[in-house]
Design a protein around this motif. Structure first.
Motif, PDB file in Angstrom:
ATOM      1  N   SER A 151      31.747  43.004  47.214  1.00 30.80           N
ATOM      2  CA  SER A 151      31.095  44.333  47.945  1.00 30.80           C
ATOM      3  C   SER A 151      29.437  43.791  48.297  1.00 30.80           C
ATOM      4  O   SER A 151      29.062  44.122  49.159  1.00 30.80           O
ATOM      5  CB  SER A 151      30.937  45.451  46.769  1.00 30.80           C
ATOM      6  OG  SER A 151      30.103  44.801  45.606  1.00 30.80           O
ATOM      7  N   TRP A 152      28.892  43.034  47.355  1.00 23.60           N
ATOM      8  CA  TRP A 152      27.691  42.201  47.746  1.00 23.60           C
ATOM      9  C   TRP A 152      27.760  41.358  48.909  1.00 23.60           C
ATOM     10  O   TRP A 152      26.968  41.404  49.946  1.00 23.60           O
ATOM     11  CB  TRP A 152      27.033  41.453  46.698  1.00 23.60           C
ATOM     12  CG  TRP A 152      25.611  40.989  46.659  1.00 23.60           C
ATOM     13  CD1 TRP A 152      24.450  41.549  46.582  1.00 23.60           C
ATOM     14  CD2 TRP A 152      25.214  39.547  47.262  1.00 23.60           C
ATOM     15  NE1 TRP A 152      23.308  40.675  46.741  1.00 23.60           N
ATOM     16  CE2 TRP A 152      23.972  39.458  47.350  1.00 23.60           C
ATOM     17  CE3 TRP A 152      26.076  38.450  47.851  1.00 23.60           C
ATOM     18  CZ2 TRP A 152      23.346  38.426  47.786  1.00 23.60           C
ATOM     19  CZ3 TRP A 152      25.423  37.372  48.239  1.00 23.60           C
ATOM     20  CH2 TRP A 152      23.987  37.187  48.141  1.00 23.60           C
ATOM     21  N   TYR A 181      33.806  49.840  51.412  1.00 19.21           N
ATOM     22  CA  TYR A 181      33.972  50.932  50.225  1.00 19.21           C
ATOM     23  C   TYR A 181      35.264  50.578  49.514  1.00 19.21           C
ATOM     24  O   TYR A 181      35.392  50.758  48.298  1.00 19.21           O
ATOM     25  CB  TYR A 181      34.178  52.267  50.818  1.00 19.21           C
ATOM     26  CG  TYR A 181      32.823  52.932  51.179  1.00 19.21           C
ATOM     27  CD1 TYR A 181      31.756  53.092  50.328  1.00 19.21           C
ATOM     28  CD2 TYR A 181      32.737  53.290  52.671  1.00 19.21           C
ATOM     29  CE1 TYR A 181      30.666  53.626  50.637  1.00 19.21           C
ATOM     30  CE2 TYR A 181      31.436  53.716  53.010  1.00 19.21           C
ATOM     31  CZ  TYR A 181      30.428  53.879  52.014  1.00 19.21           C
ATOM     32  OH  TYR A 181      29.131  54.562  52.353  1.00 19.21           O
ATOM     33  N   ALA A 233      33.970  47.935  47.212  1.00 21.81           N
ATOM     34  CA  ALA A 233      33.186  48.486  46.018  1.00 21.81           C
ATOM     35  C   ALA A 233      33.908  49.229  44.891  1.00 21.81           C
ATOM     36  O   ALA A 233      33.478  49.637  44.081  1.00 21.81           O
ATOM     37  CB  ALA A 233      32.218  49.216  46.690  1.00 21.81           C
TER      38      ALA A 233
END
Length: 286
Positions: free
Chosen positions: A214-215, A188, A191
């Motif tokens: 984040s991916w 988080y 992201a």
């Protein structure tokens, strides 16, 4: 580049092939000797080069038998700063330094580079971003499970994550080690780096590497993707707060869709020839 490394490094008696005077991924540790990440990446490159050489390439670049012999020797004897335990030195001197006084550093003094002279930072055990832990992601097969656990527990508390590049890497290893609460927190953070302006600099531009991170945290972290011996391996895990995640990857001309939900994980070949992959070490034919 292999010729450069052979020129820059040295064979040292009792140690092997050493690479001195470098700076690894961590920007709070500079101009040190034998950064483990750097040495492992050079070792990997030399091994790849020797395995990939053809007569055509050797002729084109005037590669000699003696050069090949030296590349093999350097890769085999690459120095890694190991200790008597599973703990591995980030470099030759890192473990000999005192630790940064985190308890005396308030939140307003981060990032450290904006409030402390670099020479002060370089004297201490403190990291801006993943270094040895990044090596554990990119060179996963070169570390034992115990080494990953011991070194994660040692280096993560010393890491400020002042770099937006850091949380994604930690999310991947945390997930591999079943530290799912930490993995989700790091995900988080990655992201939402720009959404919540964690680094107070979105006005200057977005952190595209963190977006990609984040991916990576989902695919390499929660889904546990690794490529071993040319094969895709997954070890999927679902954070308890989530109901599902899904992504697609392209591999060797195939497009594969991976879905993990409360019922388990399914793999679907969207297009391309039949392929065998591995899920939790079990072969799956697509």
């Amino acid at each position: 580049t292999s010729r450069f490394y052979m020129d820059y490094g040295d064979f040292v008696a009792g140690r092997g092939f050493t690479i001195n005077g470098v700076t690894g991924p961590d920007e709070y540790t500079a101009l040190i000797n034998n950064n483990t990440y750097t040495n492992l990446m050079v070792k990997d490159q030399l091994e790849f080069l020797v395995a990939s050489l053809t007569e055509e390439i050797s002729t084109q670049f005037d590669v000699t038998d003696n050069e090949i012999k030296q590349w093999k020797q350097a890769a085999k004897q690459m120095y890694i700063h190991r200790t008597d335990s599973a703990l591995i030195g980030q470099d030759d001197s890192f473990l000999t330094k005192g630790k940064w006084p985190f308890e005396a550093t308030n939140e307003a003094q981060y990032p450290l580079l904006l409030h402390f002279h670099p020479m002060k930072i370089y004297q201490k055990q403190v990291l801006k971003q993943a270094d040895l832990i990044l090596a554990m992601v990119l060179q996963s097969e070169r570390f034992t499970a115990e080494e990953k656990l011991v070194n994660y527990d040692y280096y993560e508390p010393l890491t400020t994550h002042d770099s937006s590049l850091s949380p994604a890497t930690h999310a991947i290893i945390a997930a591999e080690l079943d530290r799912m609460e930490q993995a989700v927190s790091f995900f988080y953070y990655t992201a939402r780096t720009d959404l919540d302006d964690y680094h107070h600099n979105v006005k200057d531009g977005v952190h595209t590497a963190a977006m990609a991170g984040s991916w990576l945290a989902i695919v390499y972290g929660f889904a546990g993707l690794r490529i071993k011996n040319g094969n895709l391996h997954f070890q999927p895990k679902l954070p308890k707060e989530w109901t599902s995640y899904q992504f697609r990857i392209t591999f060797q001309g195939r497009l594969i869709e991976v879905t993990t939900n409360l019922k388990g994980t399914t793999y679907r070949l969207i297009h391309g020839e039949t392929i065998s992959i591995f899920s939790d070490n079990n072969s799956v034919q697509l």
